[in-house]
Design a protein around this motif. Structure first.
Motif, PDB file in Angstrom:
ATOM      1  N   ASP A  37     -26.409  19.733 -33.034  1.00 55.23           N
ATOM      2  CA  ASP A  37     -24.965  19.604 -32.911  1.00 55.23           C
ATOM      3  C   ASP A  37     -24.669  18.540 -31.849  1.00 55.23           C
ATOM      4  N   PRO A  39     -22.016  17.371 -30.187  1.00 52.64           N
ATOM      5  CA  PRO A  39     -21.273  17.692 -28.965  1.00 52.64           C
ATOM      6  C   PRO A  39     -22.069  18.531 -27.965  1.00 52.64           C
ATOM      7  N   ARG A  52     -17.087  14.525 -29.035  1.00 57.95           N
ATOM      8  CA  ARG A  52     -16.173  15.669 -29.069  1.00 57.95           C
ATOM      9  C   ARG A  52     -16.436  16.554 -30.287  1.00 57.95           C
ATOM     10  N   SER A  53     -16.683  15.918 -31.434  1.00 56.16           N
ATOM     11  CA  SER A  53     -16.879  16.663 -32.680  1.00 56.16           C
ATOM     12  C   SER A  53     -17.465  15.729 -33.730  1.00 56.16           C
ATOM     13  N   GLN A  71     -16.921  11.871 -33.532  1.00 57.47           N
ATOM     14  CA  GLN A  71     -15.631  11.683 -32.876  1.00 57.47           C
ATOM     15  C   GLN A  71     -15.881  11.744 -31.369  1.00 57.47           C
TER      16      GLN A  71
END
Length: 172
Positions: A37, A39, A52-53, A71
């Protein structure tokens, strides 16, 4: 699936490579790090924003072909595609369509991860290969490179710590 690769042998790129050892076996390190992941491990490291995402991921991130849009915390984003995957050994991706300062420095980037046996563990090698815009190579190879290397070192350290903790389980 045929993917149009960003970088060819004729390109004059700027590679930045780091490496770190892990106590995990290569297959385990690969299995945990490849789909990580973003982030979770890409925090802000001045002057670069953290992730952020992730938006618009087309498929699971475990084979050649999927795309997604990281992002960033500053409101910018990029287009990312997984371009190569050799299970348990290596994977590569390319980033283009930056909406931040990188759009004025590089056409795009090729990232490559290699998981090599190292005694009882793994030597993880990560390369970011920048394809500079005309006249911008000196900026990427000069003042930009040490800042980006620092960003990568922090992210790789977080990935290794996270993946080793995932295998060990919670510390009592």
């Amino acid at each position: 699936m045929t993917i149009k690769l960003l970088i060819s042998a004729a390109d004059n790129t700027v590679p930045i490579t780091i490496q770190q050892r892990s106590s995990l076996a290569p297959a385990d390190a690969f299995r945990l790090i490849m789909p990580i992941d973003l982030p979770t491990v890409f925090d802000t490291v001045w002057p670069f924003p953290g992730v952020r995402s992730v938006a618009n991921q087309t498929e699971s991130w475990d084979h050649t072909g999927p795309t997604r849009n990281p992002q960033f915390e500053d409101g910018s984003q990029a287009d990312e595609q997984l371009t190569e995957c050799v299970d348990g050994v290596s994977f590569a991706y390319q980033l283009t369509g930056f909406t931040n300062v990188l759009s004025r420095l590089a056409v795009g980037v090729r990232g490559e991860w290699n998981f090599n046996p190292d005694g009882d563990g793994t030597l993880i090698r990560w390369t970011y290969e920048f394809k500079p815009l005309p006249g911008r190579r000196w900026i990427i190879a000069g003042p930009f490179a040490p800042l980006w290397r620092r960003y990568m070192v922090v992210a790789l350290d977080r990935m290794v710590q996270w993946s080793e903790a995932a295998v060990r389980g919670p510390v009592a």
